[in-house]
Scaffold this motif. Structure first.
Motif, PDB file in Angstrom:
ATOM      1  N   PRO A   1       1.498  -3.570  -6.557  1.00 14.15           N
ATOM      2  CA  PRO A   1       2.533  -3.182  -5.592  1.00 14.15           C
ATOM      3  C   PRO A   1       2.636  -4.199  -4.449  1.00 14.15           C
ATOM      4  CG  PRO A   1       0.556  -1.915  -5.213  1.00 14.15           C
ATOM      5  CD  PRO A   1       0.299  -2.758  -6.434  1.00 14.15           C
ATOM      6  N   ASP A   2       3.721  -4.126  -3.690  1.00 12.33           N
ATOM      7  CA  ASP A   2       3.896  -5.005  -2.531  1.00 12.33           C
ATOM      8  C   ASP A   2       2.775  -4.797  -1.524  1.00 12.33           C
ATOM      9  OD1 ASP A   2       6.213  -6.128  -3.582  1.00 12.33           O
ATOM     10  OD2 ASP A   2       7.497  -4.620  -2.637  1.00 12.33           O
ATOM     11  N   ASP A   3       2.396  -3.545  -1.320  1.00 12.51           N
ATOM     12  CA  ASP A   3       1.307  -3.211  -0.404  1.00 12.51           C
ATOM     13  C   ASP A   3       0.054  -2.949  -1.240  1.00 12.51           C
ATOM     14  OD1 ASP A   3      -0.445  -2.306   1.517  1.00 12.51           O
ATOM     15  OD2 ASP A   3       0.824  -0.663   2.210  1.00 12.51           O
ATOM     16  N   LEU A   4      -0.855  -3.915  -1.244  1.00  8.57           N
ATOM     17  CA  LEU A   4      -2.045  -3.818  -2.094  1.00  8.57           C
ATOM     18  C   LEU A   4      -2.918  -2.612  -1.767  1.00  8.57           C
ATOM     19  CD1 LEU A   4      -3.076  -7.573  -2.241  1.00  8.57           C
ATOM     20  CD2 LEU A   4      -1.872  -6.239  -3.970  1.00  8.57           C
ATOM     21  N   ARG A   5      -2.819  -2.095  -0.570  1.00  6.52           N
ATOM     22  CA  ARG A   5      -3.629  -0.933  -0.193  1.00  6.52           C
ATOM     23  C   ARG A   5      -3.273   0.303  -1.005  1.00  6.52           C
ATOM     24  NH1 ARG A   5      -2.396  -1.386   6.055  1.00  6.52           N
ATOM     25  NH2 ARG A   5      -0.421  -1.806   5.059  1.00  6.52           N
ATOM     26  N   GLU A   6      -2.095   0.310  -1.599  1.00  6.48           N
ATOM     27  CA  GLU A   6      -1.671   1.461  -2.406  1.00  6.48           C
ATOM     28  C   GLU A   6      -2.581   1.675  -3.621  1.00  6.48           C
ATOM     29  OE1 GLU A   6       2.452   1.273  -3.504  1.00  6.48           O
ATOM     30  OE2 GLU A   6       3.061   0.818  -1.453  1.00  6.48           O
ATOM     31  N   LEU A   7      -3.155   0.599  -4.140  1.00  3.88           N
ATOM     32  CA  LEU A   7      -4.002   0.727  -5.323  1.00  3.88           C
ATOM     33  C   LEU A   7      -5.434   1.107  -5.004  1.00  3.88           C
ATOM     34  CD1 LEU A   7      -2.932  -2.191  -7.683  1.00  3.88           C
ATOM     35  CD2 LEU A   7      -2.536   0.243  -7.959  1.00  3.88           C
ATOM     36  N   GLY A   8      -5.913   0.753  -3.850  1.00  2.70           N
ATOM     37  CA  GLY A   8      -7.298   1.055  -3.511  1.00  2.70           C
ATOM     38  C   GLY A   8      -8.228  -0.051  -3.985  1.00  2.70           C
ATOM     39  N   PHE A   9      -9.395  -0.105  -3.361  1.00  2.00           N
ATOM     40  CA  PHE A   9     -10.344  -1.184  -3.608  1.00  2.00           C
ATOM     41  C   PHE A   9     -10.817  -1.240  -5.056  1.00  2.00           C
ATOM     42  CE2 PHE A   9     -14.715  -2.739  -3.827  1.00  2.00           C
ATOM     43  CZ  PHE A   9     -14.518  -4.029  -3.359  1.00  2.00           C
ATOM     44  N   GLU A  10     -11.179  -0.107  -5.623  1.00  3.75           N
ATOM     45  CA  GLU A  10     -11.723  -0.087  -6.992  1.00  3.75           C
ATOM     46  C   GLU A  10     -10.721  -0.622  -8.007  1.00  3.75           C
ATOM     47  OE1 GLU A  10     -12.848   3.255 -10.266  1.00  3.75           O
ATOM     48  OE2 GLU A  10     -13.584   3.630  -8.230  1.00  3.75           O
ATOM     49  N   MET A  11      -9.475  -0.179  -7.896  1.00  2.00           N
ATOM     50  CA  MET A  11      -8.442  -0.607  -8.830  1.00  2.00           C
ATOM     51  C   MET A  11      -8.151  -2.102  -8.656  1.00  2.00           C
ATOM     52  SD  MET A  11      -6.472   1.227 -11.040  1.00  2.00           S
ATOM     53  CE  MET A  11      -6.137   2.784 -10.282  1.00  2.00           C
ATOM     54  N   LEU A  12      -8.094  -2.552  -7.410  1.00  2.60           N
ATOM     55  CA  LEU A  12      -7.870  -3.972  -7.150  1.00  2.60           C
ATOM     56  C   LEU A  12      -9.004  -4.824  -7.712  1.00  2.60           C
ATOM     57  CD1 LEU A  12      -6.426  -3.973  -3.536  1.00  2.60           C
ATOM     58  CD2 LEU A  12      -5.258  -4.633  -5.633  1.00  2.60           C
TER      59      LEU A  12
END
Length: 79
Positions: free
Chosen positions: A57-68
């Protein structure tokens, strides 16, 4: 009072087996609602750098640390 875990399980089962929803949205839902089976299915479908780009997503925080972190590991495998 309500067996919400059963409801969540049924929703996850639908998303994994029947839903035509896009991979990006499914991955977002998996992260947001901690749906491990759906998350694994989504991660298994990501097979290239382009696939990774398509779900970020444009805002990486939407995925969360684990997913990133998992996406980052996959990206390293494709280099």
């Amino acid at each position: 009072m309500f067996d919400t875990s059963l409801i969540v399980e049924k929703c996850e089962e639908y998303l994994v087996k029947e839903s035509k929803m896009g991979l990006k949205k499914k991955l977002e839902l998996a992260g947001k609602h901690r749906l491990q089976v759906l998350k694994k299915m989504c991660m298994d479908e990501i097979k290239s750098k382009d696939d990774i780009r398509s779900v970020v997503p444009d805002d990486l925080r939407e995925l969360g640390f684990e997913m990133l972190a998992e996406l980052f590991r996959k990206a390293l495998d494709y280099n």
